[in-house]
Design a protein around this motif. Sequence first.
Motif, PDB file in Angstrom:
ATOM      1  N   PHE A  42       0.823  -1.215   0.000  1.00 19.61           N
ATOM      2  CA  PHE A  42       0.000   0.000   0.000  1.00 19.61           C
ATOM      3  C   PHE A  42       0.856   1.264   0.000  1.00 19.61           C
ATOM      4  CE2 PHE A  42      -3.399  -2.542   2.296  1.00 19.61           C
ATOM      5  CZ  PHE A  42      -4.287  -2.492   1.247  1.00 19.61           C
ATOM      6  N   TYR A  43       2.026   1.160   0.663  1.00 16.94           N
ATOM      7  CA  TYR A  43       2.706   2.393   1.043  1.00 16.94           C
ATOM      8  C   TYR A  43       3.818   2.838   0.094  1.00 16.94           C
ATOM      9  CZ  TYR A  43      -0.157   1.528   5.087  1.00 16.94           C
ATOM     10  OH  TYR A  43      -1.228   1.285   5.888  1.00 16.94           O
ATOM     11  N   PHE A  51      -3.080   7.413   2.398  1.00 17.76           N
ATOM     12  CA  PHE A  51      -3.318   7.034   3.797  1.00 17.76           C
ATOM     13  C   PHE A  51      -3.381   8.279   4.685  1.00 17.76           C
ATOM     14  CE2 PHE A  51      -2.074   5.688   8.088  1.00 17.76           C
ATOM     15  CZ  PHE A  51      -3.208   4.944   8.350  1.00 17.76           C
ATOM     16  N   ILE A  54      -6.729   9.471   4.410  1.00 10.54           N
ATOM     17  CA  ILE A  54      -7.643   8.627   5.190  1.00 10.54           C
ATOM     18  C   ILE A  54      -7.693   9.088   6.640  1.00 10.54           C
ATOM     19  CG2 ILE A  54      -7.909   6.296   6.195  1.00 10.54           C
ATOM     20  CD1 ILE A  54      -7.052   5.127   3.516  1.00 10.54           C
ATOM     21  N   SER A 168      -2.617   1.856  14.127  1.00  9.07           N
ATOM     22  CA  SER A 168      -3.167   0.539  14.408  1.00  9.07           C
ATOM     23  C   SER A 168      -2.333  -0.497  13.668  1.00  9.07           C
ATOM     24  CB  SER A 168      -4.629   0.520  13.971  1.00  9.07           C
ATOM     25  OG  SER A 168      -5.152  -0.763  14.006  1.00  9.07           O
ATOM     26  N   TYR A 212     -13.536   1.945   7.313  1.00 11.91           N
ATOM     27  CA  TYR A 212     -12.765   1.255   6.267  1.00 11.91           C
ATOM     28  C   TYR A 212     -13.463   1.275   4.905  1.00 11.91           C
ATOM     29  CZ  TYR A 212      -9.614  -0.055   9.900  1.00 11.91           C
ATOM     30  OH  TYR A 212      -8.696   0.020  10.923  1.00 11.91           O
ATOM     31  N   PHE A 222      -7.196   3.965  -2.092  1.00 16.37           N
ATOM     32  CA  PHE A 222      -6.015   3.482  -1.385  1.00 16.37           C
ATOM     33  C   PHE A 222      -5.830   1.982  -1.629  1.00 16.37           C
ATOM     34  CE2 PHE A 222      -4.403   1.715   2.748  1.00 16.37           C
ATOM     35  CZ  PHE A 222      -3.143   2.273   2.727  1.00 16.37           C
ATOM     36  N   GLU A 288      -5.849  -6.828   3.238  1.00 20.96           N
ATOM     37  CA  GLU A 288      -5.453  -6.487   4.604  1.00 20.96           C
ATOM     38  C   GLU A 288      -6.423  -6.984   5.660  1.00 20.96           C
ATOM     39  OE1 GLU A 288      -3.119  -2.838   6.454  1.00 20.96           O
ATOM     40  OE2 GLU A 288      -5.257  -2.496   6.563  1.00 20.96           O
ATOM     41  N   SER A 290      -7.310  -5.865   9.788  1.00 23.04           N
ATOM     42  CA  SER A 290      -7.030  -4.900  10.837  1.00 23.04           C
ATOM     43  C   SER A 290      -7.687  -5.407  12.119  1.00 23.04           C
ATOM     44  CB  SER A 290      -7.555  -3.524  10.437  1.00 23.04           C
ATOM     45  OG  SER A 290      -7.113  -2.555  11.362  1.00 23.04           O
TER      46      SER A 290
HETATM   47  N1  TRP Z   1      -3.298   0.097   9.446  1.00 22.10           N
HETATM   48  C1  TRP Z   1      -4.423   0.916   9.038  1.00 22.10           C
HETATM   49  C2  TRP Z   1      -5.643   0.377   9.742  1.00 22.10           C
HETATM   50  O1  TRP Z   1      -5.778  -0.794   9.956  1.00 22.10           O
HETATM   51  C3  TRP Z   1      -4.455   0.903   7.542  1.00 22.10           C
HETATM   52  C4  TRP Z   1      -5.731   1.136   6.804  1.00 22.10           C
HETATM   53  C5  TRP Z   1      -6.665   2.074   7.017  1.00 22.10           C
HETATM   54  C6  TRP Z   1      -6.185   0.384   5.691  1.00 22.10           C
HETATM   55  N2  TRP Z   1      -7.679   1.956   6.088  1.00 22.10           N
HETATM   56  C7  TRP Z   1      -7.395   0.922   5.280  1.00 22.10           C
HETATM   57  C8  TRP Z   1      -5.667  -0.683   5.001  1.00 22.10           C
HETATM   58  C9  TRP Z   1      -8.103   0.370   4.200  1.00 22.10           C
HETATM   59  C10 TRP Z   1      -6.378  -1.206   3.933  1.00 22.10           C
HETATM   60  C11 TRP Z   1      -7.569  -0.669   3.523  1.00 22.10           C
HETATM   61  O2  TRP Z   1      -6.476   1.126  10.171  1.00 22.10           O
END
Ligand code: TRP
Length: 327
Positions: A42-43, A51, A54, A168, A212, A222, A288, A290
């Motif tokens: 992602f980064y 991000f 976000i 997070s 999300y 993203f 991902e 979380s």
């Molecule tokens: N580490 C962040 C989280 O878990 C990353 C994140 C935020 C993320 N929004 C996202 C990763 C959407 C993927 C998709 O909050």
Amino acid sequence: MAILGDPVGQMIARELISPPPYAEEVLRGLTSRPKTLPFKLFYDHVGSALFEEITALPEYYLSRSELEILREFAGEIAETVGPGNNVVELGSGTAAKTCTLLQALARRQIRVPYFPVDISPAALAEARQRVEQQCPLTSVRPVVADFGNGFGFLRDVPGRRLVLYLGSSIGNFDPEAAIAMLRSVHEELAPGDALLLGTDLIKDASILLPAYDDAQGVTAEFNKNILRRLNRELRANFDLSLFRHLARWNPHSSRMEIYLQCKRPQSVHIRMLQLSVELAAGERIHTENSYKYTLPMVETILCRAGFALQQTWYDSRKWFALHLARA
Ligand code: TRP
């Protein structure tokens, strides 16, 4: 083609076609079932900027909750940590939240050496500028690193260390991997060194889901940026318009799950991997997780990694927590 005749030309040609270090992981992810892609992708500079966007979204409560804790308790945290720290921030990004804490520490020690560590050099450059401007008592020494290669860089940080792992980010690992990651950090630390760890907390799905999957679609962008990156860096031909961003709350695993879901059957070719991938209608690529924590869950992973939890601070809604632990 004449270039291939001479050794220097060959070297350049190899440079040009040699795949990036993450290629192997992409190959493994896209040939497994279900398909996955590593979240660190992602980064890149676009993703890091998205991000950042976000974190300013009304739905994404995480950063604001954490900032609230830092604003409210930075003094108390600095007091509890004690003086004389070299601060190392894992995954610092642009260090937007860190200054509050650095300023509080600077009130208790003459100089605060600050080592932001991130995979994105662009984010680190911004972190440095920001911190040098906002906390003149800090000396900034950025470190570009991929945590996949371990935490050996911690050995180069002298004296007593305070390791920050905010946001997070720990939530992106499943519990066993989170323990393994924290244990590798612990191995590089000395007794008495400190860890300040951010965790998001379990809460109602009606709050988690929009965080999300925001109304403006920044999170979708993203998520899709990972494919844009593969198109560019691995010469793939993902059709982004055929994917939709999907966020799901899985209460059994206590985690948000993020996917890219294919709307129609699609055949993708990834030139640098010499790989063709078939995607069925509705098929998902898992990008991902979380994880959302409770305090006992946090205590467990810290303890199993060799840390002792010392204190926890919450925001006023108890949506997020910062934990101070000792090596
Ligand atoms: N580490 C962040 C989280 O878990 C990353 C994140 C935020 C993320 N929004 C996202 C990763 C959407 C993927 C998709 O909050």
